[in-house]
Design an enzyme around this catalytic site. Structure first.
Site, PDB file in Angstrom:
ATOM      1  N   GLY A 160      -0.284   4.785 -30.751  1.00 14.42           N
ATOM      2  CA  GLY A 160       0.004   5.444 -29.482  1.00 14.42           C
ATOM      3  C   GLY A 160       1.171   4.811 -28.745  1.00 14.42           C
ATOM      4  CG  ASN A 176       5.307  -3.471 -27.201  1.00 10.88           C
ATOM      5  OD1 ASN A 176       6.480  -3.855 -27.252  1.00 10.88           O
ATOM      6  ND2 ASN A 176       4.923  -2.508 -26.379  1.00 10.88           N
ATOM      7  CG  HIS A 187       4.775  -1.608 -21.339  1.00 14.83           C
ATOM      8  ND1 HIS A 187       5.801  -0.780 -21.760  1.00 14.83           N
ATOM      9  CD2 HIS A 187       4.318  -1.080 -20.180  1.00 14.83           C
ATOM     10  CE1 HIS A 187       5.934   0.208 -20.894  1.00 14.83           C
ATOM     11  NE2 HIS A 187       5.044   0.057 -19.927  1.00 14.83           N
TER      12      HIS A 187
END
Ligand code: GAR
Length: 207
Positions: A146, A110, A112
């Site tokens: 998470g 990912n 971010h």
């Protein structure tokens, strides 16, 4: 690792990171083959980008499933049918459940738009401005169950300027995202990412 890696991308919105992957893969500058683009949003601009690049697209809209688990089950089945070797989240605004991650069997990355663990979740750039930090940046990380919390692969900083708005800071970070994310994918594909607990070491290039 055998390359090009059969790669899927999950998106929810604009898709500028997806477009960057499409362009680099087409130019032969990244050892991936884009074989699936999935989204939770039927109207995502990213889907139009995938379609015009001829990449198979599928929408997994929450309203179409009885539960989040059923939705993820369907998504995972589709990805496995397409023999995924790597999954990239690119502006995908949902958390993947523990069951999905445990059973995936392929790495999930990912990006971010903050220096994690600062400002996880939505509106990271707005959070950074509100906090008053002087530097921010972006983070590429492995995905765990998470929220933006998995082991960090690469980070890069950008300055936060006094006159910045959410838009100007986001644009400055995005330029770096488009360089940092493919770099992380290159390292992964080259087998140079060594995980030990939360720590990810970038191995030297073998001669
Ligand atoms: C990017 O800034 C990405 O870092 C962020 O969404 C934007 C998507 O832009 N992702 C997150 O905030 C994930 N928590 P894009 O659709 O143009 O690639």
């Amino acid at each position: 690792m055998r390359t090009p890696l059969r790669t899927g991308v999950l998106v929810s919105g604009r898709g500028s990171n997806l477009q960057m992957f499409i362009d680099l893969a087409q130019k032969g500058e990244l050892p991936i083959e884009l074989v699936a683009v999935g989204s939770d949003q039927a109207g995502a601009q990213a889907l139009a980008r995938a379609r015009s690049a001829g990449i198979p697209v599928r929408v997994f809209a929450p309203a179409d499933y009885p539960s989040p688990q059923a939705r993820e089950e369907s998504l995972l089945t589709w990805l496995k049918e397409r023999q995924m070797e790597l999954l990239l989240l690119a502006g995908y605004m949902r958390i993947l459940g523990e069951g999905f991650i445990q059973r995936a069997g392929f790495p999930i990355l990912n990006i971010h738009p903050s220096l994690l663990p600062a400002f996880p979740g939505l509106h990271a750039q707005r959070q950074a401005l509100a906090y008053g930090v002087k530097v921010s940046g972006c983070t590429v990380h492995f995905v765990d169950q998470g929220l933006d919390s998995g082991p960090i692969i690469l980070q890069e900083t950008v300055p936060v300027l006094p006159e910045d708005t959410e838009e100007t800071l986001s644009a400055r970070i995005l330029t770096v995202e488009h360089r940092l994310y493919p770099e992380a994918v290159r390292l992964l594909a080259a087998g140079r990412l060594e995980r030990s607990g939360r720590r990810v070491r970038v191995a030297e290039r073998s001669r």
